[in-house]
Structures are given as structure tokens and as C-alpha cells.
Design a protein around this motif. Structure first.
Motif, short mmCIF file in Angstrom:
data_model
loop_
_atom_site.label_atom_id
_atom_site.label_comp_id
_atom_site.label_asym_id
_atom_site.label_seq_id
_atom_site.Cartn_x
_atom_site.Cartn_y
_atom_site.Cartn_z
N ALA A 69 31.43 24.21 25.42
CA ALA A 69 31.94 24.19 26.79
C ALA A 69 32.98 23.08 26.98
N LEU A 70 32.87 22.00 26.20
CA LEU A 70 33.89 20.94 26.28
C LEU A 70 35.28 21.47 25.92
N LEU A 71 35.31 22.52 25.10
CA LEU A 71 36.58 23.07 24.65
C LEU A 71 37.23 23.99 25.67
N ILE A 72 36.45 24.45 26.66
CA ILE A 72 36.97 25.47 27.57
C ILE A 72 38.22 25.01 28.32
N PRO A 73 38.24 23.80 28.87
CA PRO A 73 39.50 23.39 29.53
C PRO A 73 40.69 23.41 28.58
N ARG A 74 40.49 23.03 27.32
CA ARG A 74 41.58 23.04 26.35
C ARG A 74 42.03 24.46 26.05
N LEU A 75 41.07 25.39 25.90
CA LEU A 75 41.40 26.78 25.56
C LEU A 75 42.11 27.50 26.71
N LEU A 76 41.90 27.03 27.94
CA LEU A 76 42.49 27.71 29.10
C LEU A 76 43.77 27.04 29.60
N GLU A 77 44.30 26.09 28.82
CA GLU A 77 45.48 25.35 29.29
C GLU A 77 46.70 26.27 29.45
N GLU A 78 46.84 27.29 28.60
CA GLU A 78 48.04 28.13 28.64
C GLU A 78 47.77 29.49 29.28
N VAL A 79 46.82 29.57 30.17
CA VAL A 79 46.47 30.85 30.78
C VAL A 79 47.61 31.34 31.68
N ARG A 80 47.84 32.66 31.67
CA ARG A 80 48.87 33.30 32.48
C ARG A 80 48.23 34.31 33.41
N LEU A 81 49.00 34.78 34.37
CA LEU A 81 48.47 35.71 35.36
C LEU A 81 48.00 37.01 34.72
N GLU A 82 48.80 37.54 33.76
CA GLU A 82 48.42 38.83 33.14
C GLU A 82 47.16 38.71 32.29
N ASP A 83 46.81 37.45 31.91
CA ASP A 83 45.60 37.28 31.11
C ASP A 83 44.35 37.63 31.91
N PHE A 84 44.40 37.42 33.23
CA PHE A 84 43.24 37.76 34.06
C PHE A 84 42.99 39.27 34.02
N LEU A 85 44.05 40.06 33.97
CA LEU A 85 43.89 41.52 33.87
C LEU A 85 43.23 41.90 32.56
N LEU A 86 43.65 41.25 31.48
CA LEU A 86 43.06 41.55 30.17
C LEU A 86 41.59 41.11 30.11
N VAL A 87 41.26 39.98 30.75
CA VAL A 87 39.86 39.57 30.82
C VAL A 87 39.04 40.63 31.54
N GLY A 88 39.61 41.18 32.62
CA GLY A 88 38.92 42.27 33.33
C GLY A 88 38.72 43.48 32.45
N VAL A 89 39.71 43.81 31.62
CA VAL A 89 39.56 44.94 30.69
C VAL A 89 38.42 44.68 29.72
N VAL A 90 38.35 43.47 29.19
CA VAL A 90 37.28 43.11 28.26
C VAL A 90 35.92 43.22 28.94
N VAL A 91 35.81 42.71 30.16
CA VAL A 91 34.55 42.75 30.90
C VAL A 91 34.09 44.19 31.10
#
Length: 833
Positions: A305-327
Motif C-alpha cells: 500500500a505504501l507504493l500506491i501513491p507512487r504507482l498512481l502519480e501518472e494517472v490520466r483521465l482515460e485510465d479511470f475508464l479502463l479501470v472500470g472496464v477491468v472491474v
């Protein structure tokens, strides 16, 4: 980096781990969710303090937190083997084997379906190559069952259901990581659209290599532990080395799945170590692994969980759509397994029926956790994976994990409450009130005796007695108003309680060392089957499970086949010795259950239920005695050797108690006590060894017990021993059918059979034979022959039987009497006589 700061950070993480569990219980959220949230807060807080201009005082601490050596290989080589190995040690494998079909099917099929579902959905919704999409699918296909299993246990869900979920998740992790390795290789090689057939073709080789590596490593470890029988810490140290060495050898030397190797090593150790290690050593070993796994599980969640802020540093708007597809794709894949495949397995009678509310809870409880984040981290660290794929894998895996933890995890208990899974059934509610009433009556009597003994103030005693009596009257009235419990339900509840007490008795005998740890595992499995069978099918299920506990299994039949066809007697001797000891242990335990029926069950459920339970228990004891008698006849003297072993072990346990009591009373000092215990341990080691069973020698003595063969000389008996084939039949099995020509004669060595012909039936028992009439008259058999108890028969073919008939006067006389009973002229069968 200052070592004191690093140690302070690590010690503080253990403080967080210690505080998280009671906090999770207080807020009624899964423990893993609390750990993940705390890890995110710590990581985000360290990042904030390191970058803020408000203060520099906390910079060293923030740098230490963010500078922790958190790499994917730490998760995969240190934490993951610990979690998997402990999970296998904590399983009841013999009960797992009962459900191996649904566990294996759900695990492997669920991983493949989730991988393909997510992979092809992402391929359709994004511009990523198919290999990268399937890689993401394999990363998110692994589930963490801890949340749903802990809740199921707290609401008394069926044990079998929790066991299937645990087993499925264990193999789920192994299969998902194996697929991850395949698709990771495709991505690093730059193959955008790999052939699915190629990937699936390599999958079995990874599994098989891991299984063999883990099995060999565990067998070597058990052998070494056996050499250190007097050194408990040495044995535990070997167990600590086992999973890591198995993982490294499989991954680096064999080229197989290290995860599968760890699982195979743990399963092998679980099956073989209890029979080789002292009971206390095995208990301490498992307790140590419980602690190690608790720490590893907590640290892997927090550090990931400590890594989560680092992994989400370059998140973009279209990534939220892809996360929804995965879910959506992952939930649909999980739903297809639970609402499509699982009912199919149930209809085929290879999986227990899982009610719809439980399936909904399993669906929503499919949380993702540290394994998913660790695999995503491995992708982001690989310089051979393109940067754009690294970024998307990290964001999608992290976003999906956060969704399962923060959305599904926080609402799981609400879902369970919505479907009423956290409430007692009307039957359990009625029973609980009746149990409270009976318990309070017993407490009132015990309190009265206690107050008399200590001569307490009479006014105080009367005041408290009146208060207690008012509570008892209210409870009794509530129990009476709650409605009557049907006799059928009372019987089922009584059987569940009886099997539960049987389980407690087994554990007590194990602690007292009157039965071995290995036998305790076997009879505990039988007791668990009795509990579940009584819970799901009532009296009928209990009786079926009881018969199964003394029945001959497929492994035993395979050992008989090996001995008969190939002359390999080792497995048969081992299994026969196991069966001897198991039956003796069952008889020992069941003889202690009558008192429980007369005491607790009679008071709660009444005289009629108690009498019926006595009858069922008597049948079980009779079946065990019948099976044991059959073995006694086959192997005379061996049962007595096992009984002598039991007496010696009991005497040693009592002797140890006396030494402990003398030490506690100050009659002997620590030096004398240590010397006595060491000498006792030497004698206990000899008493623990089970006597060796020689199948060949015992068989000849067994044949000589038949009256038919009493007048034969030694040479003929030896040849006859080699000619006779031994067959084992469980109660209800058909031995021969009518309308089939008779070419063999059957001699009943133990048990009993029933012959049915023309609406009539008659029974034959030990020492009698059947099949001779059809053989000698050259006619088809006129009766079906069915075993009515666990039965052992010796089978002789026609040619040998006719030759034997000429040599044995006793056999000819038996045939003559049998013919006269059936109204057949003996001279037709025996013209020479």
C-alpha cells in the motif's frame, strides 16, 4: 541511511500491525482493508512531508519510509512463500481431498476465465497489445479470501464452504502467478499477439515441474527432521528453510513455478510430518508458522500500500475508464464461475450446493490485495517492458485493487447482513434459548454448592439466588414460548453435538499422547465429516458418513491390486497397519461418548433423542468391531501389539504427570526432573514406533484358520495361500450377481453377506463359502450376493477349487451339507464320495 531510523520505522510498522487488528474488529471492517488504508496514509503522508516546505524536521523519517527496499522480489521471494506455506500447513488436507474436484476446477477455471475476460475486454477498449492485456488479466485474477472467510467463520457458515474458498484461493494464486510468468515472457519478447494455445500448452509443464520439486524437497526435509527427533528447534529450523529453498530451486534451476513448488512442499509436509514428528513439535511448528504468516500478511499489505501513491502519480483521465472496464470484466468472470459453473458442478454431484446468498457474498468478497500489487510492481521494475505498458499495468492493477478494498471490502458486511447471513436460523435460535435454560439450571446447582462450601452470608446468598431465579424463569418461559423443535431437528442437532464432542475427545487423546498425531488427523477428518453430514442431511447423512469411516477406500483397493498383480506389498502393509490403528483409535474414542449422551444431550433434547443416539452409536461401534475383527483374523497378533503400544504410551504419559507433580510440589529439583524426562523421552521414542506388519507371513496363518483347510499339509497350504485372491467389499456392495455362470468360489474371511433369490434371503458369515453350487453344477448363479458389513473374502478359481476338493475331506463335507440344505443330491456334485 541511518540504521536507527530504519529500525525505528520497521518497529513502528509492527506497532501499526498490532493496533490494526483490534481497530478492524471495532469498526467491523476486514483487517486487510484497514492495513491497506493505513499503508496508503503512511505512504501519502511521507510523500507530503518530504515535498512540503512547511517543515524539514520529518524529512529523515519520510526518506526512510519511502526508501525502504520495497521491490517485487521481496514480495515474491520472502513474503509470498511464507503465506502460501502456512496456508497449506493450516489446512485439513484429508477434508480438502473430499472436495478436490470443485476446488481444482474453480481455481484453475476461475483464473483462466478471469484472465481471458479482462484481457479481451481491455484489448477491445484500449490500444494495448493483446499480450499486455492478458498480462493485466493474469495480475488481477488472483483473489484474497481472508475477508470473506473470516466473516463466514464469524457467522457460522458451513465449514465446507469456507474450506472450498480457502483451497480455491490457494491454488488460484499459484495458477495466476504461473500465467503471469507466461504472459510476462511474451511482453518482454515483444510478441504483441501470442497464440493462446502456446501459452496454455506450457502451463501444465510449469505446474508439473513445481509439484515434483516441492514434493522432493518436502520428502528430504521430513527425512532430515526424522534424524533430529530429539531436537525440536532443529526440526522447526528445517521447516523454515523448506519453502524458500523449494521456491528458489523451482524458479532458478528447474524452470518451473516456484509458487506451485511451495504449495506442493507444504501439502507434502502436512501429510507426512505428523507421523514422523512428536505431537508437541508439530504443534509448535504450526504455531510458529502462524505467527510468521500473520506478520508476512500484514507487512505485505502495508508495504504494498505504501507504493500506491507512487504507482498512481501518472494517472490520466482515460485510465479511470479502463479501470472500470477491468472491474466490470472481473466481476462478470467471477459471476460466471459462481452462478454458472458452480451450479453445474452441484448438479453433477461433485460440489456441495451453495445457496445463492452465499454465492453473492463470495462474489462481492473477491478482494484483491498484495499479490496483485506485487505482480504489478514486478512489471513496472522490468526494463524489458515498454514504458507505456509499465504505466498502464501499474495504474490498472492499483486502481482495481483500491476498488475491491475500498468499495467491496467496506460494504461486504452490509451485503452479508442484507441477505440475512449474519442471523441465526429459527431452529438455531430456539435451540440457543433452550441451551441457555439448561445451562442456567446447572449453574444454579453449582452456585448453591459453592455458597454452602464457603459459608457465605445467608441474606446475600438469598438475594442473589432470587435474582438468578428470576433470570432463569424468564429464560425458561422464553424457551417454551419460542415454539417446539421437531424431533427430526433435535436428532440432527444431537448428532452434531455428539460429533463435536467426539472431536474434542480426539484432541484430548492427542494431547495425552494416547493416540498418534497422524491417527488424530485421520479421526478428526472423520469427525468433521460427521458434523457436516449431520448438519446437511441429518440422521441419514450421519449414518452414511459413519459407514464411510470404516469402508475400504480406493487407495486401499489400489494397494491390494499392486500386491496381487505385481507382488508389491509395501503399500498394502502400510495401509493395513494404518487401518488397524485407525479402527483401534475409533473404538477407543467412541466408548467415551455414551456418558456425553446421558449427560448433556439427554438434558437438552430429552430421553427419546438420547436413546436414538445411543442406538446409532452402538451401530457405529459394532461396525468398527466387525472391521477390526476381520483384521484380527487376517493378521493374528498384530492388534495385540498395537494394544500393548497403547498401554505403554498411556503409562508413559501417567509417569510424566507424576514427575511434573513432584517437581511442582518441590519434592524433586530441576536437575532430577530434567534427567527423568530425558530418560522418559528415550523410552517414549521406542513406544512411538509402530510394529511392522508382514503381509506375507500373516496371510498363511490366516488361511490356516479356515476349517475347510484344517486337514491340509503345509506344502498344500503354502500353494493355496499363493492361489487365493483377497477381495474387500464395503457394506452394500454387490459381490456376485445372478444369471452369471459360476467360475469362482468365495470364502468369507470376515464380515457377512446376504444372498437374495426368488424373494427370499439368507445370510452367511465368517468361515462359510458361496459360489460352489453354481460351479459344481455348471449352472448360472441363482442369487445376488451383497455384503452387509465391511467384508473380506478369499477367492479361488474353478480348477484349483476342484483339485482342492479332492484333497480336503473337510471341504467335501462342507459341500455335502450345503447341497443337502438346498435339496441337491450330493452324489451329483461329489461322485467319488
Amino acid at each position: 541511511m541511518d540504521i536507527t531510523i530504519v529500525i525505528t520505522v520497521i518497529a513502528s510498522l509492527f506497532v501499526v500491525i498490532g493496533a490494526a487488528e483490534p481497530f478492524a474488529a471495532r469498526v467491523r471492517l476486514p483487517y486487510s482493508v484497514i492495513l491497506a488504508v493505513l499503508g496508503i496514509m503512511i505512504g501519502a503522508g511521507a510523500t507530503f512531508f518530504l515535498r512540503t516546505t512547511l517543515t524539514d524536521a520529518l524529512n529523515p523519517v519520510a526518506e526512510a519510509i519511502l526508501g525502504l527496499p520495497i521491490r517485487s522480489n521481496v514480495f515474491l521471494y520472502v513474503f509470498l512463500p511464507t503465506l502460501l506455506f502456512q496456508a497449506t500447513l493450516g489446512m485439513n488436507l484429508r477434508r480438502m481431498l473430499d472436495d478436490w474436484v470443485p476446488i481444482l476446477t474453480l481455481a484453475v477455471v476461475a483464473v483462466v476465465v478471469a484472465t481471458l475476460s479482462v484481457g479481451y475486454a481491455l484489448s477491445w477498449a484500449s490500444t494495448l497489445p493483446l499480450a499486455a492485456c492478458l498480462l493485466i488479466g493474469s495480475i488481477v485474477s488472483t483473489t484474497d479470501p481472508s475477508a470473506v472467510v473470516s466473516i463466514f467463520r464469524s457467522i457460522s457458515a458451513p465449514r465446507r464452504l469456507a474450506r472450498i474458498i480457502e483451497g480455491e484461493s490457494l491454488l488460484n494464486d499459484a495458477a495466476a502467478i504461473a500465467l503471469f510468468g507466461l504472459f510476462m515472457g511474451f511482453v518482454m519478447l515483444g510478441l504483441p499477439d501470442p497464440k493462446l494455445s502456446d501459452a496454455l500448452a506450457r502451463f501444465p509443464m510449469l505446474i508439473a515441474g513445481g509439484v515434483v520439486t516441492g514434493w522432493v524437497a518436502a520428502r528430504i526435509a521430513v527425512w532430515v527432521m526424522g534424524l533430529f527427533s530429539r531436537h525440536e528447534l532443529a526440526q522447526i529450523s528445517i521447516s523454515v528453510a523448506l519453502p524458500y529453498l523449494a521456491y528458489i530451486v523451482a524458479e532458478q534451476s528447474v524452470g518451473a513455478s516456484g509458487v506451485i513448488a511451495v504449495v506442493a512442499a507444504g501439502l507434502t509436509l502436512n501429510l507426512t510430518a505428523p507421523g514422523r514428528l512428536p505431537p508437541q513439535s508439530w504443534t509448535n511448528l504450526r504455531e510458529l508458522w502462524d505467527v510468521l504468516a500473520h506478520w508476512a500478511g500484514a507487512l505485505i499489505f502495508i508495504l504494498a500500500a505504501l507504493l500506491i501513491p507512487r504507482l498512481l502519480e501518472e494517472v490520466r483521465l482515460e485510465d479511470f475508464l479502463l479501470v472500470g472496464v477491468v472491474v466490470v470484466a472481473a466481476i462478470i468472470a467471477r459471476a460466471a464461475i459462481l452462478f454458472g459453473l458452480m451450479p453445474l458442478l452441484t448438479s453433477l454431484k461433485i460440489s456441495p450446493a451453495v445457496e445463492r446468498p452465499y454465492r453473492v457474498a463470495i462474489l462481492w468478497g473477491g478482494l484483491r490485495g498484495a499479490v496483485t500489487l506485487a505482480l504489478a510492481l514486478a512489471v513496472t521494475e522490468s526494463f524489458r517492458v515498454p514504458d507505456d505498458i509499465q504505466r498502464v499495468v501499474g495504474i490498472l492493477a492499483t486502481g482495481f485493487t483500491l476498488f475491491t478494498l475500498l468499495v467491496q471490502g467496506t460494504t461486504l458486511r452490509w451485503i452479508i447482513g442484507r441477505f440475512g447471513l449474519d442471523r441465526l436460523s429459527p431452529l438455531d435460535e430456539a435451540l440457543s434459548r433452550q441451551v441457555v435454560a439448561v445451562a442456567l439450571q446447572t449453574v444454579r446447582e453449582d452456585v448453591a454448592h459453592t455458597t454452602d462450601r464457603y459459608d457465605l452470608n445467608r441474606d446475600t446468598v438469598r438475594s442473589e439466588a432470587k435474582r438468578f431465579g428470576e433470570r432463569l424463569d424468564a429464560v425458561v418461559k422464553m424457551a417454551e414460548e419460542n415454539g417446539r423443535i421437531l424431533d427430526r431437528d433435535r436428532i440432527a442437532l444431537g448428532l452434531i453435538a455428539l460429533a463435536g464432542h467426539e472431536r474434542d475427545t480426539i484432541l484430548e487423546h492427542m494431547r495425552e499422547r494416547t493416540i498418534s498425531a497422524r491417527m488424530a488427523e485421520l479421526v478428526l477428518s472423520d469427525a468433521d465429516r460427521l458434523i457436516e453430514a449431520a448438519r446437511t442431511q441429518g440422521r441419514i447423512g450421519y449414518q452414511k458418513s459413519a459407514r464411510r469411516s470404516v469402508a475400504y477406500g480406493q487407495a486401499f483397493r489400489a494397494a491390494v491390486l499392486l500386491h496381487g498383480r505385481l507382488g508389491i506389498s509395501g503399500p498394502l502393509a502400510q495401509m493395513t497397519a494404518d487401518r488397524f490403528e485407525l479402527l483401534l483409535a475409533q473404538r477407543l474414542i467412541m466408548r467415551d461418548l455414551g456418558t456425553f449422551i446421558d449427560g448433556r444431550i439427554r438434558r437438552i433434547h430429552g430421553r427419546r433423542v438420547a436413546e436414538l443416539l445411543h442406538e446409532l452409536l452402538s451401530r457405529r461401534i459394532e461396525n468398527v468391531e466387525t472391521a477390526l475383527e476381520g483384521l484380527r483374523l487376517q493378521y493374528p497378533g498384530y492388534a495385540e501389539e498395537l494394544e500393548r503400544r497403547f498401554i505403554r504410551r498411556t503409562a508413559l504419559r501417567m509417569e510424566e504427570r507424576e514427575y511434573v507433580a513432584m517437581r511442582d510440589d518441590g519434592l524433586i529439583g530441576a536437575e532430577v526432573y530434567t534427567a527423568l524426562i530425558q530418560e522418559l523421552a528415550t523410552r517414549r521414542g521406542a513406544a512411538e514406533e509402530r510394529p511392522r506388519l508382514d503381509v506375507a507371513v500373516q496371510r498363511e496363518a490366516f488361511v490356516r484358520q479356515f476349517p475347510f483347510f484344517a486337514d491340509l499339509d503345509n506344502a498344500i497350504v503354502k500353494r493355496l495361500t499363493r492361489s487365493l485372491a483377497t477381495r474387500y467389499f464395503n457394506a452394500g456392495e454387490v459381490i456376485v450377481r445372478k444369471e452369471i455362470s459360476g467360475t469362482r468360489v468365495f470364502f468369507i474371511a470376515s464380515g457377512a453377506v446376504e444372498l437374495e433369490s426368488a424373494g427370499q434371503s439368507w445370510r452367511l458369515g465368517r468361515g462359510e463359502m458361496f459360489g460352489q453350487m453354481a460351479l459344481l453344477t455348471n449352472r448360472a448363479r441363482r442369487a445376488d450376493v451383497r455384503a452387509i458389513a465391511p467384508t473380506t473374502v478369499l477367492v479361488l478359481d474353478e480348477d484349483r477349487f476342484r483339485r482342492l476338493l479332492k484333497r480336503s475331506k473337510a471341504l467335501r463335507e462342507a459341500v455335502r451339507l450345503s447341497a443337502e440344505k438346498r435339496g441337491i443330491d450330493p452324489s451329483i456334485l461329489l461322485p467319488e464320495g
